[in-house]
Design an enzyme around this catalytic site. Sequence first.
Site, PDB file in Angstrom:
ATOM      1  N   SER A 134      -5.184  -4.454   1.113  1.00  0.00           N
ATOM      2  CA  SER A 134      -4.625  -5.764   1.440  1.00  0.00           C
ATOM      3  C   SER A 134      -5.403  -6.444   2.555  1.00  0.00           C
ATOM      4  O   SER A 134      -5.193  -7.624   2.826  1.00  0.00           O
ATOM      5  CB  SER A 134      -3.159  -5.619   1.866  1.00  0.00           C
ATOM      6  OG  SER A 134      -3.068  -4.808   3.030  1.00  0.00           O
ATOM      7  N   CYS A 180      -0.001   3.850   6.168  1.00  0.00           N
ATOM      8  CA  CYS A 180      -0.652   2.565   5.898  1.00  0.00           C
ATOM      9  C   CYS A 180      -2.060   2.695   6.443  1.00  0.00           C
ATOM     10  O   CYS A 180      -2.244   3.161   7.576  1.00  0.00           O
ATOM     11  CB  CYS A 180       0.097   1.423   6.583  1.00  0.00           C
ATOM     12  SG  CYS A 180      -0.769  -0.176   6.490  1.00  0.00           S
ATOM     13  N   CYS A 236      -4.807   1.541   0.054  1.00  0.00           N
ATOM     14  CA  CYS A 236      -3.647   0.760   0.489  1.00  0.00           C
ATOM     15  C   CYS A 236      -2.402   1.498   0.023  1.00  0.00           C
ATOM     16  O   CYS A 236      -2.217   1.708  -1.181  1.00  0.00           O
ATOM     17  CB  CYS A 236      -3.701  -0.635  -0.131  1.00  0.00           C
ATOM     18  SG  CYS A 236      -2.256  -1.678   0.202  1.00  0.00           S
TER      19      CYS A 236
END
EC number: 5.1.1.3
Length: 264
Positions: A11, A183, A73
């Site tokens: 992202s 993350c 991601c």
Amino acid sequence: MDTRAIGFLDSGVGGLTVVCELIRQLPHEKIVYIGDSARAPYGPRPKKQIKEYTWELVNFLLTQNVKMIVFACNTATAVAWEEVKAALDIPVLGVILPGASAAIKSTTKGQVGVIGTPMTVASDIYRKKIQLLAPSVQVRSLACPKFVPIVESNEMCSSIAKKIVYDSLSPLVGKIDTLVLGCTHYPLLRPIIQNVMGPSVKLIDSGAECVRDISVLLNYFDINGNYHQKAVEHRFFTTANPEIFQEIASIWLKQKINVEHVTL
């Protein structure tokens, strides 16, 4: 031998933490990276939208003739990895299972924490994977929605970053012995996270852990790059400002890179 590149999607800039580890372990492999910083963060978005965006990134990488796609991601992995993996005829790897496996190996007290975007935490995928492999391990999950914007704006060393990390992680302090950075943006905040959690808590970088699996798949499918190639050309693309991406990437990768803008 297969000299095509490995494709990475994220992202934004977080997936660079995976790329950094791949360059260290497999320096002969070419990389094509696409970061969708213009639409980051993915975590608060609806599943349908995350899937749409992820497929756009996948299709872009396919135009680059990559030999493998790595979902660098966690949010995209939680929402779209299984669908994409089933649809493509090249290997597709996510970051969640490697991170879950590493957490199980790390914990000594059976107390694992997972931090991630709201979507990754809501999917409960880390707890499911960890307890499938080790049912006795207790998992505490915590969404940290403010972390990705800090990284994407290159404010990792700011006083506000320290306060946000401290306030966000306080529910986990003293309750776990292992923390999964669920993350790929979060390792860029690693020093602050470690300081808040304390030196006895082991931090698991889910992205870095997946590089071992990349190596296994390259061998299994016999698509390793040229081991004798000393200089390989990587390509980096962003949907946002290339200068900001380049600044963060140069710090993390410890080398200056060229970044190209792309509209999806």
